[in-house]
Design a protein around this motif. Structure first.
Motif, mmCIF file in Angstrom:
data_model
loop_
_atom_site.group_PDB
_atom_site.id
_atom_site.type_symbol
_atom_site.label_atom_id
_atom_site.label_comp_id
_atom_site.label_asym_id
_atom_site.label_seq_id
_atom_site.Cartn_x
_atom_site.Cartn_y
_atom_site.Cartn_z
ATOM 1 N N ALA A 41 45.989 54.184 41.446
ATOM 2 C CA ALA A 41 46.386 54.406 42.831
ATOM 3 C C ALA A 41 47.544 55.404 42.847
ATOM 4 O O ALA A 41 48.265 55.542 41.863
ATOM 5 C CB ALA A 41 46.811 53.094 43.471
ATOM 6 N N LYS A 44 51.045 54.915 41.089
ATOM 7 C CA LYS A 44 50.968 53.743 40.213
ATOM 8 C C LYS A 44 50.292 54.104 38.897
ATOM 9 O O LYS A 44 49.577 55.089 38.805
ATOM 10 C CB LYS A 44 50.204 52.608 40.908
ATOM 11 C CG LYS A 44 50.891 52.078 42.151
ATOM 12 C CD LYS A 44 50.139 50.886 42.712
ATOM 13 C CE LYS A 44 50.844 50.314 43.925
ATOM 14 N NZ LYS A 44 50.116 49.127 44.477
ATOM 15 N N SER A 63 43.374 40.232 41.400
ATOM 16 C CA SER A 63 43.235 40.632 42.803
ATOM 17 C C SER A 63 41.802 40.999 43.196
ATOM 18 O O SER A 63 41.508 41.114 44.390
ATOM 19 C CB SER A 63 44.165 41.801 43.116
ATOM 20 O OG SER A 63 43.806 42.941 42.355
ATOM 21 N N LYS A 91 39.408 46.121 50.195
ATOM 22 C CA LYS A 91 40.679 46.077 50.901
ATOM 23 C C LYS A 91 41.405 47.416 50.717
ATOM 24 O O LYS A 91 41.115 48.166 49.770
ATOM 25 C CB LYS A 91 41.541 44.942 50.353
ATOM 26 C CG LYS A 91 40.884 43.575 50.434
ATOM 27 C CD LYS A 91 41.765 42.503 49.816
ATOM 28 C CE LYS A 91 41.100 41.132 49.914
ATOM 29 N NZ LYS A 91 41.949 40.061 49.342
ATOM 30 N N ALA A 92 42.355 47.663 51.573
ATOM 31 C CA ALA A 92 43.096 48.926 51.499
ATOM 32 C C ALA A 92 43.754 49.098 50.133
ATOM 33 O O ALA A 92 43.834 50.217 49.613
ATOM 34 C CB ALA A 92 44.134 48.988 52.608
ATOM 35 N N GLU A 93 44.190 48.007 49.550
ATOM 36 C CA GLU A 93 44.859 48.088 48.245
ATOM 37 C C GLU A 93 43.907 48.391 47.098
ATOM 38 O O GLU A 93 44.346 48.588 45.965
ATOM 39 C CB GLU A 93 45.633 46.787 47.950
ATOM 40 C CG GLU A 93 44.828 45.537 48.120
ATOM 41 C CD GLU A 93 45.035 44.882 49.484
ATOM 42 O OE1 GLU A 93 45.111 45.623 50.491
ATOM 43 O OE2 GLU A 93 45.133 43.645 49.525
ATOM 44 N N ASP A 94 42.616 48.443 47.365
ATOM 45 C CA ASP A 94 41.641 48.843 46.351
ATOM 46 C C ASP A 94 41.524 50.362 46.263
ATOM 47 O O ASP A 94 40.838 50.885 45.385
ATOM 48 C CB ASP A 94 40.262 48.266 46.655
ATOM 49 C CG ASP A 94 40.240 46.754 46.579
ATOM 50 O OD1 ASP A 94 39.580 46.128 47.447
ATOM 51 O OD2 ASP A 94 40.868 46.188 45.666
ATOM 52 N N THR A 95 42.164 51.047 47.176
ATOM 53 C CA THR A 95 42.111 52.507 47.185
ATOM 54 C C THR A 95 42.668 53.083 45.889
ATOM 55 O O THR A 95 43.706 52.643 45.390
ATOM 56 C CB THR A 95 42.913 53.056 48.376
ATOM 57 O OG1 THR A 95 42.255 52.687 49.584
ATOM 58 C CG2 THR A 95 43.019 54.573 48.318
ATOM 59 N N THR A 122 38.299 55.214 48.740
ATOM 60 C CA THR A 122 39.302 55.157 49.792
ATOM 61 C C THR A 122 38.887 54.115 50.818
ATOM 62 O O THR A 122 37.803 54.200 51.393
ATOM 63 C CB THR A 122 39.458 56.519 50.486
ATOM 64 O OG1 THR A 122 39.798 57.510 49.506
ATOM 65 C CG2 THR A 122 40.551 56.470 51.534
ATOM 66 N N SER A 125 42.053 50.610 56.570
ATOM 67 C CA SER A 125 42.239 49.283 57.187
ATOM 68 C C SER A 125 42.077 49.361 58.698
ATOM 69 O O SER A 125 41.952 50.412 59.277
ATOM 70 C CB SER A 125 43.624 48.753 56.838
ATOM 71 O OG SER A 125 44.612 49.663 57.248
#
Length: 125
Positions: A41, A44, A63, A91-95, A122, A125
């Protein structure tokens, strides 16, 4: 040298699904080859998302448990391995950009020399 080609990424809304595919090819693939998916990401470090061993044992990042499913198809050609990552309820955090690789220790990310171009996922949400 192993050649890795990932595909299947895209843009989806939260709750949607994607199926990623990976083709790993090489003149020589070790007898011990755990196939794995990773993601990176923005801002990260690359992290291990899921792995599957030759006997079908799987491991997942906490997660993504219950939402992602990794599978592999070794076929008859020892010079080529296929891996898939079915991603549901995104989920957005999987982007991130998703990569695959194979080796005896998938958690040892720094040991991998070769990487493919990855495929971008991408999730809005």
């Amino acid at each position: 040298q192993v050649r890795l080609v990932e595909s299947g990424g895209g843009k989806v809304q939260a709750g949607g699904s994607l199926r990623l595919s990976c083709v790993a090819s090489s003149e020589f693939i070790s007898d011990i080859n755990v196939m794995a998916w990773y993601r990176e990401a923005p801002g990260k470090q690359r992290e291990l998302v899921a792995s599957v061993s030759q006997n079908g044992n799987t491991n997942y990042l906490d997660s993504v448990k219950g939402r992602f499913t990794i599978s592999r198809d070794d076929g008859r050609d020892n010079a080529k391995k296929l891996a898939y990552l079915q991603m549901n309820n995104l989920k957005a955090e999987d982007t991130g950009r998703y990569y695959c690789n194979l080796g005896p220790r998938p958690e040892n990310i720094g040991a991998f020399i070769h990487w493919g171009q990855g495929t971008q996922v991408t999730v809005s949400s």
